[in-house]
Design an enzyme around this catalytic site. Structure first.
Site, PDB file in Angstrom:
ATOM      1  N   ARG A   1      37.152  91.861  -4.060  1.00  0.00           N
ATOM      2  CA  ARG A   1      37.624  91.151  -5.145  1.00  0.00           C
ATOM      3  C   ARG A   1      38.910  90.200  -4.740  1.00  0.00           C
ATOM      4  O   ARG A   1      39.571  90.458  -3.829  1.00  0.00           O
ATOM      5  CB  ARG A   1      38.331  91.949  -6.282  1.00  0.00           C
ATOM      6  CG  ARG A   1      37.390  92.757  -7.263  1.00  0.00           C
ATOM      7  CD  ARG A   1      36.636  91.685  -7.911  1.00  0.00           C
ATOM      8  NE  ARG A   1      35.572  92.576  -9.083  1.00  0.00           N
ATOM      9  CZ  ARG A   1      34.363  92.569  -8.855  1.00  0.00           C
ATOM     10  NH1 ARG A   1      33.682  92.040  -7.899  1.00  0.00           N
ATOM     11  NH2 ARG A   1      33.740  93.010  -9.897  1.00  0.00           N
TER      12      ARG A   1
ATOM     13  N   HIS B   1      31.219  83.893  -5.568  1.00  0.00           N
ATOM     14  CA  HIS B   1      31.006  85.132  -6.063  1.00  0.00           C
ATOM     15  C   HIS B   1      29.503  85.468  -6.311  1.00  0.00           C
ATOM     16  O   HIS B   1      28.948  85.634  -7.226  1.00  0.00           O
ATOM     17  CB  HIS B   1      31.844  85.294  -7.763  1.00  0.00           C
ATOM     18  CG  HIS B   1      31.895  86.718  -7.848  1.00  0.00           C
ATOM     19  ND1 HIS B   1      33.208  87.134  -8.262  1.00  0.00           N
ATOM     20  CD2 HIS B   1      31.129  87.864  -7.424  1.00  0.00           C
ATOM     21  CE1 HIS B   1      33.121  88.488  -8.384  1.00  0.00           C
ATOM     22  NE2 HIS B   1      31.730  88.946  -7.820  1.00  0.00           N
TER      23      HIS B   1
END
Ligand code: NAP
Ligand code: GLV
Length: 307
Positions: free
Chosen positions: A222, A270
């Site tokens: 993340r 992502h």
């Protein structure tokens, strides 16, 4: 009743869930469902307030591995169980993503790209896999599999977790002391930790400086794990050779973010590891059967620890 919120893949998930759970009523957003009948939800990034309308909701299946966003929600009562996906087709993709970055480093693709732009024919020193030290932050479902796969390919692998772990062929470290031991002995750092209060900005100026000069960083965990300004400073100073980044403190990455055009940064949006719908649905179905039989759930999130 199971209520589904996966707007990008609503049709696919509805079909798979109905096939896998013929005895379960599956409703999907934006369909109106009797709010009181909804006991389970399967979701990815539902809008604020989504959960508040279901008074009898007791279990939420996250359609991904990370639950940081779900754990921050105000509309999810503390008694509601959160169940995440474990692997669900993502582990092999994580290995591929990490391997791409490791090969970029080992086979010096960044340097050859520079030489090509300069029209320069210059073979660089050969480096064998066994001479590349890969450090993996996070040895769970994804990091553990990446570590094992890379050892199988001949890399020298060390890993780091919260609690002590033991994985064949991998030097396993844990805790702050373990991290301080791992970083200076790492050529390519692969980060696949969850975002929790403890891991927030884990890779700050101080810890990034522990990496050897010329190391590379890959982040597929993340964005919150890294102090982005500190990372930019290390890249600008030439201390880090490159960073392959899939996740960011703010997503989508804003248009004027320096990462976009930085010569030492590779940005992906992502996509390191996508949920595979068939695997995800099989896991949800197995968990619903386990729940009905009073057996433990696979992937039950421990809210207190944040993952
Ligand atoms: P997991 O099975 O829960 O593993 C998490 C690992 O991180 C464990 O080894 C855990 O240690 C370690 N960890 C957690 N907090 C720590 C701390 N404070 N210090 C040291 N180690 C710590 O999770 P996973 O399924 O592997 O997924 C990991 C993360 O990958 C997700 O949370 C998500 O953020 C990210 N992800 C990204 C993508 C993408 O496309 N970019 C896709 C899927 C997942 P213990 O072993 O001691 O518990
Ligand atoms: C994706 O980032 C996931 O957590 O599954």
């Amino acid at each position: 009743m199971l209520y589904l919120y996966t707007p990008d893949q609503q049709e696919c998930y509805t079909r798979l869930l109905r096939e896998a759970l013929p005895d379960e009523t599956v409703a999907c957003w934006p369909q109106e469902a009797g709010a009181e009948a909804v006991t389970h939800a399967a979701v990815w990034a539902p809008p604020d307030g989504f959960f508040a309308r279901f008074p009898n909701l007791h279990t939420v299946f996250a359609m991904g591995a990370g639950v940081d966003k779900l754990l921050q929600r105000k509309d999810l009562a503390p008694h509601v169980r959160i169940v995440r996906l474990t692997d669900a087709g993502m582990a092999q993709q994580m290995t591929e993503y990490c391997l791409y970055g490791v090969l970029h480093y080992q086979r010096q693709m960044d340097r050859y790209a520079g030489q090509q732009r300069a029209g320069r024919w210059q073979p660089l020193e050969t480096r064998l896999a066994r001479d590349v030290r890969v450090g993996i932050l996070g040895l769970g479902e994804l990091g553990g599999r990446v570590a094992t796969d890379l050892v199988g390919l001949g890399y020298h692998v060390a890993g780091w977790s919260r609690r002590p772990r033991s994985i064949d062929g991998i030097r396993c470290l844990h805790g702050e002391a373990g991290l301080r031991e791992l970083l200076p002995e790492t050529d390519v750092l692969f980060c696949v930790l969850p975002a929790t209060p403890e891991t927030q900005r884990l890779l700050n100026t101080d810890r990034l400086a522990l990496l050897p000069d010329g190391a590379a960083l890959i982040n597929a965990g993340r964005g919150a794990l890294i102090d982005e300004d500190a990372l930019l400073a290390r890249l600008d100073a030439g201390c880090l050779r490159f960073a392959l980044l899939d996740v960011f403190a703010g997503e989508p990455l804003r248009e004027d973010h320096p990462f976009w055009r930085h010569p030492r940064v590779i940005v992906t949006p992502h996509v390191a590891a996508d949920t595979v719908p068939e695997d995800a649905v099989a896991q949800i179905a197995a968990n619903l059967r386990a729940q009905a039989a009073g057996r433990p759930l696979n992937g039950l999130v421990e809210r207190d620890r944040g993952y």
